[in-house]
Design a protein around this motif. Structure first.
Motif, PDB file in Angstrom:
ATOM      1  N   HIS A   3       0.606  -1.266   0.200  1.00  0.00           N
ATOM      2  CA  HIS A   3       0.044  -0.092   0.068  1.00  0.00           C
ATOM      3  C   HIS A   3       0.622   1.541   0.122  1.00  0.00           C
ATOM      4  CE1 HIS A   3      -3.591  -2.332   0.945  1.00  0.00           C
ATOM      5  NE2 HIS A   3      -2.736  -2.779   1.735  1.00  0.00           N
ATOM      6  N   GLU A   4       2.171   1.219   0.050  1.00  0.00           N
ATOM      7  CA  GLU A   4       3.119   2.313   0.344  1.00  0.00           C
ATOM      8  C   GLU A   4       3.519   2.740  -0.819  1.00  0.00           C
ATOM      9  OE1 GLU A   4       6.096  -0.655   2.070  1.00  0.00           O
ATOM     10  OE2 GLU A   4       5.152   0.233   3.222  1.00  0.00           O
ATOM     11  N   ASP A   5       4.265   3.866  -0.781  1.00  0.00           N
ATOM     12  CA  ASP A   5       5.155   4.469  -1.739  1.00  0.00           C
ATOM     13  C   ASP A   5       6.189   3.519  -2.037  1.00  0.00           C
ATOM     14  OD1 ASP A   5       6.258   6.037  -3.681  1.00  0.00           O
ATOM     15  OD2 ASP A   5       6.890   7.697  -2.220  1.00  0.00           O
ATOM     16  N   MET A   6       6.297   3.362  -3.500  1.00  0.00           N
ATOM     17  CA  MET A   6       7.518   2.525  -3.922  1.00  0.00           C
ATOM     18  C   MET A   6       8.801   3.183  -4.321  1.00  0.00           C
ATOM     19  SD  MET A   6       6.454  -0.520  -3.212  1.00  0.00           S
ATOM     20  CE  MET A   6       7.346  -1.564  -4.028  1.00  0.00           C
ATOM     21  N   ALA A   7       8.892   4.589  -4.197  1.00  0.00           N
ATOM     22  CA  ALA A   7       9.821   5.343  -4.560  1.00  0.00           C
ATOM     23  C   ALA A   7      11.150   4.797  -4.222  1.00  0.00           C
ATOM     24  CB  ALA A   7       9.777   6.774  -4.224  1.00  0.00           C
ATOM     25  N   LEU A   8      11.335   4.186  -3.107  1.00  0.00           N
ATOM     26  CA  LEU A   8      12.867   3.639  -2.765  1.00  0.00           C
ATOM     27  C   LEU A   8      13.512   3.105  -3.683  1.00  0.00           C
ATOM     28  CD1 LEU A   8      14.655   3.068  -0.546  1.00  0.00           C
ATOM     29  CD2 LEU A   8      13.303   1.067   0.150  1.00  0.00           C
ATOM     30  N   LEU A   9      12.434   2.013  -4.757  1.00  0.00           N
ATOM     31  CA  LEU A   9      13.105   1.137  -5.597  1.00  0.00           C
ATOM     32  C   LEU A   9      13.860   2.146  -6.705  1.00  0.00           C
ATOM     33  CD1 LEU A   9      10.124  -1.410  -6.289  1.00  0.00           C
ATOM     34  CD2 LEU A   9      12.299  -1.410  -4.732  1.00  0.00           C
ATOM     35  N   ALA A  44      10.311  -5.296   5.145  1.00  0.00           N
ATOM     36  CA  ALA A  44       9.778  -6.546   5.468  1.00  0.00           C
ATOM     37  C   ALA A  44       9.949  -7.784   4.246  1.00  0.00           C
ATOM     38  CB  ALA A  44       8.163  -6.438   5.822  1.00  0.00           C
ATOM     39  N   ALA A  45       9.716  -7.422   2.981  1.00  0.00           N
ATOM     40  CA  ALA A  45       9.657  -8.472   1.907  1.00  0.00           C
ATOM     41  C   ALA A  45      11.348  -8.848   1.804  1.00  0.00           C
ATOM     42  CB  ALA A  45       9.277  -7.715   0.500  1.00  0.00           C
ATOM     43  N   PHE A  46      12.032  -7.860   1.968  1.00  0.00           N
ATOM     44  CA  PHE A  46      13.444  -8.145   1.860  1.00  0.00           C
ATOM     45  C   PHE A  46      13.904  -9.274   2.946  1.00  0.00           C
ATOM     46  CE2 PHE A  46      15.389  -4.158  -0.114  1.00  0.00           C
ATOM     47  CZ  PHE A  46      14.703  -4.633  -1.178  1.00  0.00           C
ATOM     48  N   GLY A  47      13.285  -9.090   4.267  1.00  0.00           N
ATOM     49  CA  GLY A  47      13.753  -9.743   5.359  1.00  0.00           C
ATOM     50  C   GLY A  47      13.041 -11.171   5.171  1.00  0.00           C
ATOM     51  N   PHE A  48      11.873 -11.343   4.420  1.00  0.00           N
ATOM     52  CA  PHE A  48      10.786 -12.453   4.412  1.00  0.00           C
ATOM     53  C   PHE A  48      11.759 -13.577   3.688  1.00  0.00           C
ATOM     54  CE2 PHE A  48       8.054 -14.794   1.626  1.00  0.00           C
ATOM     55  CZ  PHE A  48       6.947 -15.126   2.762  1.00  0.00           C
ATOM     56  N   VAL A  49      12.617 -13.008   2.403  1.00  0.00           N
ATOM     57  CA  VAL A  49      13.382 -13.958   1.770  1.00  0.00           C
ATOM     58  C   VAL A  49      14.670 -14.264   2.235  1.00  0.00           C
ATOM     59  CG1 VAL A  49      11.774 -13.643  -0.189  1.00  0.00           C
ATOM     60  CG2 VAL A  49      14.077 -12.202   0.055  1.00  0.00           C
ATOM     61  N   SER A  50      15.345 -13.130   2.788  1.00  0.00           N
ATOM     62  CA  SER A  50      16.608 -13.354   3.262  1.00  0.00           C
ATOM     63  C   SER A  50      16.658 -14.134   4.349  1.00  0.00           C
ATOM     64  CB  SER A  50      17.200 -11.700   3.523  1.00  0.00           C
ATOM     65  OG  SER A  50      16.952 -11.077   2.547  1.00  0.00           O
ATOM     66  N   VAL A  51      15.877 -14.041   5.595  1.00  0.00           N
ATOM     67  CA  VAL A  51      16.363 -15.064   6.695  1.00  0.00           C
ATOM     68  C   VAL A  51      16.245 -16.190   6.397  1.00  0.00           C
ATOM     69  CG1 VAL A  51      15.229 -15.509   8.731  1.00  0.00           C
ATOM     70  CG2 VAL A  51      15.389 -13.046   8.160  1.00  0.00           C
ATOM     71  N   LEU A  63       6.920 -11.335  -5.285  1.00  0.00           N
ATOM     72  CA  LEU A  63       6.864  -9.726  -5.266  1.00  0.00           C
ATOM     73  C   LEU A  63       6.914  -9.183  -6.564  1.00  0.00           C
ATOM     74  CD1 LEU A  63       9.689  -9.691  -2.561  1.00  0.00           C
ATOM     75  CD2 LEU A  63       7.219  -9.224  -2.147  1.00  0.00           C
ATOM     76  N   PRO A  64       6.299  -7.769  -6.762  1.00  0.00           N
ATOM     77  CA  PRO A  64       6.612  -7.226  -8.028  1.00  0.00           C
ATOM     78  C   PRO A  64       8.271  -7.241  -8.369  1.00  0.00           C
ATOM     79  CG  PRO A  64       5.661  -5.824  -6.646  1.00  0.00           C
ATOM     80  CD  PRO A  64       5.985  -7.051  -5.570  1.00  0.00           C
ATOM     81  N   HIS A  65       8.281  -7.375  -9.870  1.00  0.00           N
ATOM     82  CA  HIS A  65       9.514  -7.502 -10.588  1.00  0.00           C
ATOM     83  C   HIS A  65      10.571  -6.945  -9.939  1.00  0.00           C
ATOM     84  CE1 HIS A  65      12.611  -8.869 -13.485  1.00  0.00           C
ATOM     85  NE2 HIS A  65      12.643  -7.657 -13.753  1.00  0.00           N
ATOM     86  N   ASP A  66      10.596  -5.526  -9.936  1.00  0.00           N
ATOM     87  CA  ASP A  66      11.747  -4.707  -9.402  1.00  0.00           C
ATOM     88  C   ASP A  66      12.325  -5.090  -8.016  1.00  0.00           C
ATOM     89  OD1 ASP A  66      11.916  -3.576 -12.050  1.00  0.00           O
ATOM     90  OD2 ASP A  66      10.671  -1.789 -11.370  1.00  0.00           O
ATOM     91  N   LEU A  67      10.955  -5.240  -7.237  1.00  0.00           N
ATOM     92  CA  LEU A  67      11.570  -5.385  -6.029  1.00  0.00           C
ATOM     93  C   LEU A  67      12.045  -6.865  -5.463  1.00  0.00           C
ATOM     94  CD1 LEU A  67      10.922  -4.746  -2.927  1.00  0.00           C
ATOM     95  CD2 LEU A  67       8.852  -5.467  -2.831  1.00  0.00           C
ATOM     96  N   GLY A  68      11.497  -7.833  -6.322  1.00  0.00           N
ATOM     97  CA  GLY A  68      12.000  -9.223  -6.312  1.00  0.00           C
ATOM     98  C   GLY A  68      13.506  -9.249  -6.459  1.00  0.00           C
TER      99      GLY A  68
END
Length: 471
Positions: free
Chosen positions: A226-232, A364-371, A390-395
């Motif tokens: 739901h949040e801004d994905m500008a970080l990508l 949180a998505a980063f942590g989800f797969v990284s741990v 996850l969305p392609h760029d985020l993945g």
């Protein structure tokens, strides 16, 4: 000058009877397509039955007690009963499931007692229904292994083919329970070794994983961000992914060492398994009473809220889940470890996001797969899972984060039977083909002439200079 006959490279036209090779390849492909599909269908139905049992038991327990009564109050009885079931009928069903299957594949060519499937199902349902902190994939992997091992017995397959089929069962169980067919198949072939993949099983594992996913019908928990994905689009996303990966690797290390430490602590009482189970149940009930019931069971609502960026959890939520998971598994609870890894990863990501002011759902998505990548030493499966969920760029950036976490956790794993097939650092010498649980830290030696040796020597000289100055 023309090269001599001895030095000339072989020519394709000289290769005789090409059809012999391709006939063998076609026969093998058809054989394993059929075996993989049948294995996937059986494991998919078994996984569906397991998930249905979990849902039915949760409803039954929820409707059987008054609102003020917490099911975790009965954990001491549930864990004792769980230990009795396993010790009496299927001792290899102990723990988080995948561990026993890895050991069976390495030492018994995948031979698994068929009784493991119903006993593991029942023991895990008991553990989760009353609030044990375990996951779903371990039972599904072990149920899948038991079904495919029985299937191999019926078909009278040799040890080599049995081993391959059981690996397919592990991957199919993971794929079916999480709704991620490709990463599930990769998990099955990647989890056996740290740093080595059995490519010979890749094709049947993919067939089994896809079929199991279709038969079971479970949808992957794709988060709604739901949040801004500008970080990508930010220039610092790559170094941030690496820094976060390092943090998640250390968090996975805390979980592994907590489980190891508790196991060592309880060894002195190993002759009294029912006492350990009862004590563990009491400790868990008191722990949940102190920190909250959201750390009991699977914790799916918390995972989903974290990935959506809407979770309201305390900063130490991941640490509380580590305590609950280690207590449950080491005192006799039955279930998987991957779902708790998802909880720990997602909530630690949320905590890091709040500390840095970044988007909680992304971290949180980063942590989800990284741990998962770090604790299970499965960076490829985790990276592909990130891209499936996850969305392609985020993945893509989640995969980078997972790769970093995999390196930083070191030569450790939640699966003690996983064999070492790789040194994670060019500066270290490690013993290969040894189960991780049997590796003594003293056996990891600095490689002579490496950069690591030079850095350590310089550090030691600096320490000595500092001591002389302080005198």
């Amino acid at each position: 000058m023309k090269p001599s006959d001895e030095s000339a490279p072989p020519r394709l036209s000289d290769e005789g009877r090409w059809y012999t090779e391709h006939t063998a390849l076609v026969v093998t492909t058809l054989k394993w397509a059929l075996l993989g599909a049948v294995a996937g269908a059986c494991v998919g139905w078994g996984t569906w039955a397991f998930l249905w049992s979990l849902d039915a038991s949760a409803r039954l327990v929820g409707n059987s007690f008054p609102g003020w009564f917490r099911p975790s109050f009965l954990l001491p009885i549930a864990l004792v009963l769980c230990v009795w079931l396993i010790r009496t009928f299927a001792p290899t069903a102990k723990g988080h499931g995948t561990e026993a299957v890895i050991a069976a594949i390495h030492t018994r060519s995948g031979k698994v007692d068929w009784l493991v499937a119903p006993i593991k199902l029942l023991a895990t349902v008991l553990t989760l229904a009353f609030g044990g902190s375990v996951g779903k994939e371990g039972p599904c992997a072990q149920i899948g292994a038991a079904i495919t091992s029985l299937f191999a017995d019926v078909l009278r397959l040799d040890d080599k083919d049995r081993r391959r089929l059981v690996i397919c069962g592990v991957g199919a169980g993971f794929a079916a329970v999480f709704g991620t067919p490709v990463s599930g198949a990769l998990f099955g072939i990647e989890v056996l070794y740290l740093g080595r993949i059995e490519y010979g099983v890749l094709f049947p594992c993919l067939v089994a994983g896809i079929v199991a996913h279709l038969v079971c019908g479970t949808n992957a928990p794709v988060p709604v961000l739901h949040e801004d994905m500008a970080l990508l689009g930010h220039r610092t996303i790559v170094p941030l992914a690496i820094l976060f990966g390092a943090a998640f690797g250390l968090i996975a290390l805390v979980l592994i060492e907590a489980m190891r430490g508790l196991e060592r602590l309880l060894r002195r009482f190993e002759r009294h398994p029912y006492l350990i189970a009862g004590g563990g149940g009491v400790a868990l009930a008191l722990f949940y009473f102190a920190v909250g019931e959201q750390y009991a069971g699977l914790g799916i609502p918390t995972i989903e809220a974290s990935l959506a960026g809407t979770a309201s959890v305390v900063a130490l939520a991941f640490l509380f889940k580590i305590v609950a998971t280690a207590l449950t598994l080491e005192t006799g609870g039955s279930g998987g470890i991957v779902t708790p890894l998802f909880f720990i990863g997602a909530t630690s990501g949320t905590a890091l996001a709040h500390a840095t002011g970044l988007a909680p759902g992304v971290v949180a998505a980063f942590g989800f797969v990284s741990v998962l990548a770090a604790a299970a030493n499965t960076p490829i499966a985790a990276a592909v899972m990130g891209m499936e969920l996850l969305p392609h760029d985020l993945g893509v950036y989640a995969a980078l984060c997972a790769g970093t976490a995999f390196l930083l956790v070191g030569h450790r794993s939640v699966y003690a039977s996983q064999k070492l097939g790789l040194s994670k650092s060019g500066g270290l010498e490690v013993p290969f083909d040894v189960p991780i649980g049997e590796v003594d830290p003293g056996e990891l030696r600095v490689r002579k002439g490496s950069l690591t040796e030079s850095v350590l020597d310089e550090l030691q000289r600096g320490v000595r200079r500092g001591r002389r100055k302080s005198r």
